[in-house]
Scaffold this active site. Structure first.
Site, short mmCIF file in Angstrom:
data_model
loop_
_atom_site.label_atom_id
_atom_site.label_comp_id
_atom_site.label_asym_id
_atom_site.label_seq_id
_atom_site.Cartn_x
_atom_site.Cartn_y
_atom_site.Cartn_z
N GLY A 137 209.44 97.96 106.73
CA GLY A 137 210.67 97.19 106.94
C GLY A 137 210.32 95.79 107.40
N SER A 138 211.17 95.27 108.27
CA SER A 138 211.03 93.87 108.68
C SER A 138 209.79 93.61 109.54
CB SER A 138 212.27 93.41 109.43
OG SER A 138 213.38 93.52 108.57
N THR A 139 209.15 94.68 110.06
CA THR A 139 207.92 94.44 110.83
C THR A 139 206.84 93.86 109.94
OG1 THR A 139 207.09 96.68 110.46
CG2 THR A 139 208.40 96.34 112.44
N PHE A 140 207.08 93.91 108.61
CA PHE A 140 206.13 93.38 107.64
C PHE A 140 206.20 91.85 107.58
CE2 PHE A 140 204.43 93.78 103.09
CZ PHE A 140 203.23 94.33 103.48
N LYS A 141 207.34 91.30 108.01
CA LYS A 141 207.60 89.88 107.80
C LYS A 141 206.60 88.96 108.49
CE LYS A 141 212.45 90.57 106.70
NZ LYS A 141 213.82 90.66 107.27
#
Lengths: 388, 634
Positions: free
Chosen positions: B326-330
């Site tokens: 999810g957004s922890t990838f950003k």
């Protein structure tokens, strides 16, 4: 026929003449035979202390009884023994037939006859009755021996041997057969017959060894022999085929013997003996204990003692007064050889385990009494030997 | 003639006697030759055989090494107890024997069931426990009746105990009876086979498995004289066993406990790593299981419960669960843009709230968009559009290359076996993964959702924590490890498990600074702000929500979605931001929004680790908080 000039000992004992009494007591005794016998018994005593000290009292009692029997028989003149031959043989055969019909079964074999008051093993009787009977028969036919007589003797021998082998008791059958065969041999059976049979026998043994794997296959039945007998022969040929079962005795006994080396591990130091690897250590396998604890030296001493015993016995036979005494003494002497040879072969793994004790060393009253009875016969024959 | 005949007969008889004498001599010579052969020629062989008969080597099983946390808290213990054991091959009727034993020893149905299971898995001649931990009274009762039970015996055995039960069960693992497959492997190796004589248990999972070699120790031997039945008669010599080495962990038991409790009843995982060493401070997977159940052989009932549970407690989610980040990838995407030069930090894009690619429209969570967004803001507000366009510009293989360097999609090399690789999507991966040609082709449209941590992306929480730790350490990657020292149990000598730098990714400080500013912004004014309100340290973090179920075009409403179809909540963080002491990744399965479900767990862990502050209540406070109310999105 020699005539008896000697007085038979009177039951009355003159207490005032102790010397005369002792003389009468020792007169029937052959010092050489007694000496060798006592040496063997001393070895047995020593080994029994190691192998089975808890049986010492019983063993000493057996020795005393056996020596008593020996003395009694030694005191009998050969003609009296002669008169016992036929009745004993007939009784023995009848009892063997009785065993075959009504005998008690113990450990898979029908060997005992229950007479209500006691259980007896008639095959033991035949060990002495057999040579007595055959010697009696040849004595009767003295001077007029024909081929027919040898046939009849063979028949007289084959009957009880067959009955004993059928019980089944291969060990005793071999001993009785040996005793009879030696009477026939000493009676003068033609070499022309002995040599071919011997050669055939050796050929048969060699053939068995060569074709071992084929004839020991589980589906092969041996005519006339029991399965357990086949097993004994087959495990002898290849003890590793059954290391936990039938081969265990042979393997462990061979290890005990081999690990003894020249001087042995020392008295009571045999590991095979004292850690229970050796089966029947106080009876049939006592020689393995001797081998383990006293090594080859111990075995040689035992073998020399038997050689001395047999040499003396054959000498007595040569000097015997009558044909009966001659044949009886020769045959009884050779019984010792058969015993010792089969037992030593068994312990060292070259003969099947057939349950033959080491003469006068193995624990067991019956065999000891029978063997001392044999010594007594030899002494009696020696006492009444041929005079020049 | 009358006189001559007997003389002739006598001389013939004497010839026969001579022949018999020769026969006797030959016979005895044969026998003596045989004895000479056995006792002189083959003496050495038979002497050896006799010694082999006599002497038996009895193994003395060494004490298994202990496992302690970094502060010396003992997490595994050994104790000695009496067990009642049956050797099935020596017992005539197993059921009858057990019934008879049950008359005076408490043998329950579960004991019988467990015994039956052991019986199926073992060979007949092994001694198997029917009851463990006998009381002194039961031991006495059995000894009095021992003669009635051939093949049944009482043995003193060493047992493993996990004093804290379920605590850290996935990290520590458990030991169990050696099964046939393990036995075959042991027997293949001669040294191993010798060392495992007498050993009945082996590490099955976790550290108990991966450090089996250290923990087991070296088996001692006692030379005993035995009799034909195998009974020991006396001891001849003794080589004492060398106890197994103890393990001292980098794990902090209290931190681990706080992290585990923070999960409450929720399923998930947490991995906390010390940046700059790779030491694992906490490794949580919930639900947990009680490793003590496995030590004596697990009962079939317990086994069924553990295996059929929908919650799958036996799975180590930290190492074997693969989730879209999810957004922890950003933050990693942003760093990738800087490192590859695809987009500078100050380049701002206009976010209308969606991104159109071909016929597809990719939505941002915020209707109407975030306006002008540069890199720092893109992290703080978690702007999807920014990353849709970034991913599109970078292309799948560039993303894949960069993420691969951070350890995504490959095993981290942690000192626990069985780690999963996860999925790092790339053109090559897709070609390998699918069989049909039309499926093997990578479509540019598939790259778009990769940028926000969705699509084929699937990583283990460990990989996520590992990448976060690498980020925190300025691009120096260390191999994660849970064991700090291997301690010799006899001398106390420590062997340090040296931090192993795997790679220096060569990140530039100005690039790292951009990412840090973005992640600090998350914690102060972004999606992590609420969970970290009032924190007395500066933390850098990122929340994430991973779709479990694809909602086509529609808006996701957590309250209306079935619990198991809810999104996974994620959170990554390191702190203090300027000098990181700890980096972590949190995953809450079906937790919903990362900010609401995962970030508060991280807060408790960081508070304790950095400040020594323990949470007030046992259960996390936000378990029932309404995420719609708390934050509009992450």
């Amino acid at each position: 026929m020699p005539t008896l000039t000697r007085k038979t000992p009177t039951p009355m004992i003159n207490l005032t003449d102790l010397r005369l009494f002792l003389l009468r007591l020792v007169r029937p005794i052959d010092p050489f035979l007694l000496g060798v016998t006592l040496c063997i018994m001393a070895c047995a005593y020593l080994m029994m202390l190691s192998a089975s000290p808890e049986r010492m009292n019983a063993h000493i009692l057996n020795i005393i009884v056996a020596l008593g029997v020996m003395w009694i028989i030694a005191s009998q003149p050969p003609p009296r023994l002669h008169s016992f031959a036929l009745p004993l043989y007939v009784l023995g055969v009848l009892l063997l037939i009785g065993v075959a019909l009504f005998g008690d079964i113990s450990k898979g074999a029908r060997r005992w006859l229950n007479l209500g008051v006691m259980r007896i093993q008639p095959s033991e009787l035949m060990k002495i009755a057999m040579p007595l009977m055959l010697a009696w028969y040849f004595q009767k036919r003295e001077g007029a021996l024909k081929v027919r007589d040898f046939l009849i003797a063979t028949l007289l021998l084959a009957m009880p041997v067959g009955l004993i082998a059928a019980q089944p008791d291969l060990g005793t059958a071999i001993l009785v057969l040996g005793a009879g065969v030696f009477v026939i041999f000493f009676a003068g059976l033609s070499w022309k017959l002995i040599i071919p049979v011997g050669v055939l026998g050796i050929a048969a043994v060699v053939a068995v060894i060569i074709f071992q794997t084929d004839i020991c296959a589980p589906e092969v039945n041996w005519p006339g022999l029991h399965d357990y007998q086949k097993h004994r022969v087959c495990t002898l040929l290849d003890p590793s085929s059954d290391p936990r079962g039938k081969g265990f005795h042979t393997i462990q006994s061979t290890i005990a013997v081999g690990s003894g080396g020249f001087l042995g591990k020392g008295w009571r130091q045999g590991t095979q003996t004292h850690l229970d690897f050796l089966p029947e250590r106080h009876t049939d396998f006592i020689l393995a204990v001797i081998s383990e604890e006293f090594g080859l030296a111990g075995v040689l001493i035992i073998a020399i003692l038997y050689c001395l015993l047999i040499a003396r016995g054959l000498m007595i036979a040569s000097n015997a007064a009558t044909l009966f005494a001659r044949l009886l003494a020769g045959s009884v002497t050779m019984i010792f050889f058969t015993y010792a040879f089969v037992n030593m072969g068994m312990v060292s793994g070259i003969l099947p385990v057939v349950g033959v004790p080491l003469p006068m060393v193995s624990y067991g009253g019956t065999a000891l009494v029978t063997l001392c009875l044999g010594i007594g016969i030899l002494m009696s024959v020696q006492q009444h030997r041929r005079r020049r | 003639m009358e006189l001559k005949a007997p003389e002739q007969e006598l001389s013939r008889f004497r010839a026969r006697v001579a022949a018999a004498a020769v026969f006797v001599l030959v016979g005895f010579s044969l026998i003596v030759a045989r004895f000479v052969y056995l006792q002189i020629v083959r003496y050495d062989y038979y002497a050896t055989r006799a010694e082999e008969n006599r002497i038996s080597l009895l193994p003395i099983v060494p004490n298994r090494g202990l496992i302690m946390d970094r502060n010396g808290v003992v997490l595994t213990r050994n104790y000695s107890a009496y067990t009642l054991e049956i050797t099935p091959s020596k017992v005539r009727n197993l059921e009858d024997t057990i019934d008879e034993l049950a008359e005076f020893i408490d043998i329950q149905t579960k004991d019988r069931k467990r015994f039956r299971k052991l019986l199926e898995e073992s060979k007949n001649f092994e001694s198997l426990p029917i009851r463990t931990r006998l009381t002194d009274e039961e031991v006495a009762k059995f000894i009095a009746r021992r003669y009635k039970f051939p093949g049944v015996d009482i043995k003193a055995r060493l047992f493993r105990q996990y004093p804290f039960g379920e605590f850290a069960s996935h990290a520590i693992g458990y030991i169990g009876r050696i099964n046939q497959k393990e036995m075959a492997r042991i027997e293949d190796d001669e040294d191993l086979a010798a060392n495992y004589r007498g050993t009945e248990h082996i590490g099955k999972t976790g550290l108990e498995q991966s450090y089996e070699k250290e923990l087991h120790g070296i088996t001692g031997f006692e030379q005993v004289e035995v009799d034909a039945s195998g009974r020991a008669v006396r001891s001849l010599a003794r080589t004492p066993p060398i106890p197994g080495n103890n393990l001292q962990l980098t794990m902090d038991a209290e931190l681990q406990r706080i992290a585990e409790q923070a999960f409450g009843n929720r399923r998930g995982a947490l991995v906390a790593i010390e940046p700059g060493t790779g030491g694992v401070l906490a490794l949580v997977s919930t639900p947990r299981f009680d490793p003590n159940l496995f030590v004596d052989g697990i009962t079939p009932d317990n086994w069924d419960v553990l295996n059929t549970s929908l919650d799958k407690p036996m799975i180590n989610r930290a190492l074997n669960g693969a989730y879209p980040p999810g957004s922890t990838f950003k933050p990693f995407m942003a760093l990738g843009a800087l490192v590859t030069g695809k987009r500078a930090a100050n380049v701002a894009i206009a976010d209308p709230g969606y991104f159109v690619f071909g016929n597809n429209t990719f939505r941002d969570d915020k209707v109407g968009g975030h306006g002008m967004v540069d890199m720092v803001k893109s992290i703080v507000v978690s702007c999807d559009t920014y990353y849709y366009t970034l991913a599109n510009e970078m292309g799948i293989d560039l993303i894949s290359d960069f993420m691969g360097k951070l350890g995504f999609g490959s095993r981290t090399g942690i000192d626990i076996e069985g780690e999963s690789t996860g999925v790092l999507p790339s053109q090559a991966w897709k070609k390998k993964r699918f069989k049909k040609p039309e499926q093997q082709k990578w479509y540019a449209g598939e790259t778009i959702s990769i940028g926000i941590g969705q699509g084929y992306n699937a990583y283990t929480p460990l990989q996520l924590a590992h990448a976060t730790a690498t980020l925190a350490a300025g691009g120096i990657m260390f191999k994660p490890h849970i064991v700090k020292y291997v301690v010799d149990a006899q001398t106390g000598q420590r062997r340090v498990v040296e931090p192993t730098p795997v790679a220096d990714l060569g990140f530039k400080p100005e690039h790292l600074d951009v990412i840090r500013r973005g992640m600090v912004g998350v914690m102060t004014g972004g999606t992590g702000a609420r969970a970290f309100a009032g924190a007395k340290y500066e933390a850098a973090g990122k929340t994430g929500t991973a779709q479990v179920f694809s909602l086509k075009g529609g808006k996701y409403k957590e309250s209306e979605t079935h619990e198991r179809l809810r999104d996974h909540a994620l959170f990554i963080a390191y702190a203090p931001a300027k000098d990181p002491k700890i980096a972590l990744a949190v995953l809450v399965e079906n937790g919903g929004f990362g900010a609401a479900a995962a970030a508060p767990i991280a807060r408790q862990v960081l508070d304790y680790y950095l400040l020594g502050v323990k949470p007030a209540g046992a259960a996390p406070e936000d378990a029932d908080a309404d995420p719609e109310d708390a934050h509009t999105h992450d």
